[in-house]
Scaffold this motif. Structure first.
Motif, short mmCIF file in Angstrom:
data_model
loop_
_atom_site.label_atom_id
_atom_site.label_comp_id
_atom_site.label_asym_id
_atom_site.label_seq_id
_atom_site.Cartn_x
_atom_site.Cartn_y
_atom_site.Cartn_z
N ARG A 12 32.44 -9.71 -3.01
CA ARG A 12 32.96 -10.71 -3.73
C ARG A 12 31.95 -11.86 -3.56
O ARG A 12 31.39 -12.57 -4.43
N SER A 13 31.80 -12.42 -2.21
CA SER A 13 30.96 -13.34 -1.81
C SER A 13 29.47 -12.96 -2.28
O SER A 13 28.74 -13.95 -2.71
N ASN B 129 27.82 -16.64 -2.51
CA ASN B 129 28.17 -17.41 -1.45
C ASN B 129 27.96 -16.98 -0.11
O ASN B 129 28.54 -16.33 0.41
N LYS C 269 28.45 -11.21 -4.66
CA LYS C 269 28.28 -11.38 -5.99
C LYS C 269 28.33 -12.67 -6.58
O LYS C 269 27.50 -13.06 -7.61
N GLU C 270 29.22 -13.78 -5.94
CA GLU C 270 29.11 -14.99 -6.38
C GLU C 270 27.91 -15.92 -5.64
O GLU C 270 27.88 -16.84 -5.93
#
Length: 57
Positions: free
Chosen positions: A20-21, A26, A23-24
């Motif tokens: 998820r990080s 971050n 993809k964002e």
């Protein structure tokens, strides 16, 4: 046996957090999620190797 289950759950959550990080975009979050995955995954694997699964008394 409970310790292995907890370590495995944290490892799985670390994988999801890492993906998820990324993809964002971050990078700091991805760094810490990968660290969580690496450390707790290592603990889970080594606990299974050292104590066996299921644990023996």
């Amino acid at each position: 046996m409970g310790l292995v289950v907890i370590f495995a759950l944290v490892t799985i959550l670390g994988i999801f957090g890492f993906i998820r990080s990324l993809k964002e975009k971050n990078l700091l979050g991805a760094f810490f999620a990968f660290g969580t995955f690496a450390v707790f995954g290592w603990f889970a694997v080594m606990t299974i190797i050292h104590h066996g699964f299921p644990t023996t008394h």
